[in-house]
Design an enzyme around this catalytic site. Sequence first.
Site, PDB file in Angstrom:
ATOM      1  N   TYR A 187       5.089  36.644  16.203  1.00  0.00           N
ATOM      2  CA  TYR A 187       6.011  36.546  17.344  1.00  0.00           C
ATOM      3  C   TYR A 187       6.119  37.878  18.073  1.00  0.00           C
ATOM      4  CZ  TYR A 187      10.265  36.314  20.080  1.00  0.00           C
ATOM      5  OH  TYR A 187      11.148  36.367  21.125  1.00  0.00           O
TER       6      TYR A 187
ATOM      7  N   GLU B 201       7.727  36.464  26.484  1.00  0.00           N
ATOM      8  CA  GLU B 201       7.681  36.062  25.082  1.00  0.00           C
ATOM      9  C   GLU B 201       6.343  35.422  24.745  1.00  0.00           C
ATOM     10  OE1 GLU B 201      10.095  32.640  23.723  1.00  0.00           O
ATOM     11  OE2 GLU B 201      11.108  34.090  22.429  1.00  0.00           O
TER      12      GLU B 201
END
Length: 389
Positions: free
Chosen positions: A108, A196
């Site tokens: 992530y 993101e």
Amino acid sequence: MKVHEYQAKEILRRYGVATPQGHVTDSPEEARQITKDLGGKSVVKAQIHAGGRGKGGGVKLAKTPDEAFEHAQKIIGMQLVTHQTGPEGRKVKKVLVEAAADIAQELYLGITLDRAIGKPVLMASKFGGMEIEEVAHKDPTAILKEPFDAIAGLQPFQARKVAYALGLTGETHKKAVPFLLALAKAYVETDCSLAEINPLMITGQGDVVALDAKMNFDDNALFRHLDIKEYRDLDEEDPLEVEASKFNLNYIKLDGNVGCMVNGAGLAMSTMDIIQYAGGSPANFLDVGGGANEEQVRNAMRIILSDPNVKGVLINIFGGIMRCDIIASGVVKAVKEIGCTIPVVVRLEGTNVEEGKQILRDSGLAVIPADGMKDAAEKIIAAVAKGGN
Ligand code: GDP
Ligand code: MN
């Protein structure tokens, strides 16, 4: 402003961020051809402004071009429901067809503004591909946070530190560093509020690739990114908010049943608070602004009343720059035009308050006057509970 995954990837590629090969399309036939061109296997991904598409059935692997055709046929036009769309879901108009990836690891990465320290912060975690909110809840230490200076940008030593913390070594580490630097540069230069990558994929060959991409942009900076502004997809936005933005009204739709018309963001927030405090629930945030004219007030009222959840309206105006008589005339015109059958409570104070109250009295409309905010909140909630005027 939000953009679609394929658009975020277009922007990121310009900065040198690695993404899978692929194309966006609204045709299943073309999805088949793209898959052929990619070597026969692909992943077909619904393009909506919401995450959780995988779990909701909006991301499908195709082992053959025909399978890609079938997936695309099913996904395009579907009402995709994810935990971020609400129960009504979103209609899918396009799919991104990408080369199927050989995933060794999912990580992530995210960059957002840390308002407390006034700097962008790079977040990284070994737990990619799942909801980061859940990771943060279960084990906050599983997310590394590296703040950086917006002017100087993310420094190479910081990128190396984050790559090590993600457990990346050797050639993969060497590839991760420029990836992180490129992502940070894209974030700063395009005035993002969020960038993101979830998941960041490490391939079987040790390559570092953005498998998913989400970018949100600061609306106040869009004037200097006209190319990005072009990506705006009005179908993904709340129709009432789109309508309000045409009149420069700061309107945000909420789930309650008390519509609010207020001047000033601070007063609008405390109005929502006091409605909650009195046991009600606001249907919207609306700041008509300091210098609103009668036309804007009329449109604001029309927008508030076109939300079917609204069962009563609280007008809370402190006339400083804004004059109470202008608000009153705008409200009267809108209500006469639309024919409002729900209770309206008005609290007016400040400049031209007497003129404003007179206009309301003379209008013959059944508006309920209130003294002070608490009184106003209690009156509108009581009126909504009773129903009707
Ligand atoms: P989201 O659910 O909206 O966040 O959509 P993502 O783009 O993140 O896709 C969800 C999941 O689908 C990812 O976490 C991956 O596990 C999987 N996925 C996406 N692309 C591929 C691919 O090319 N190959 C494989 N095997 N899985 C993929
Ligand atoms: Mn994702």
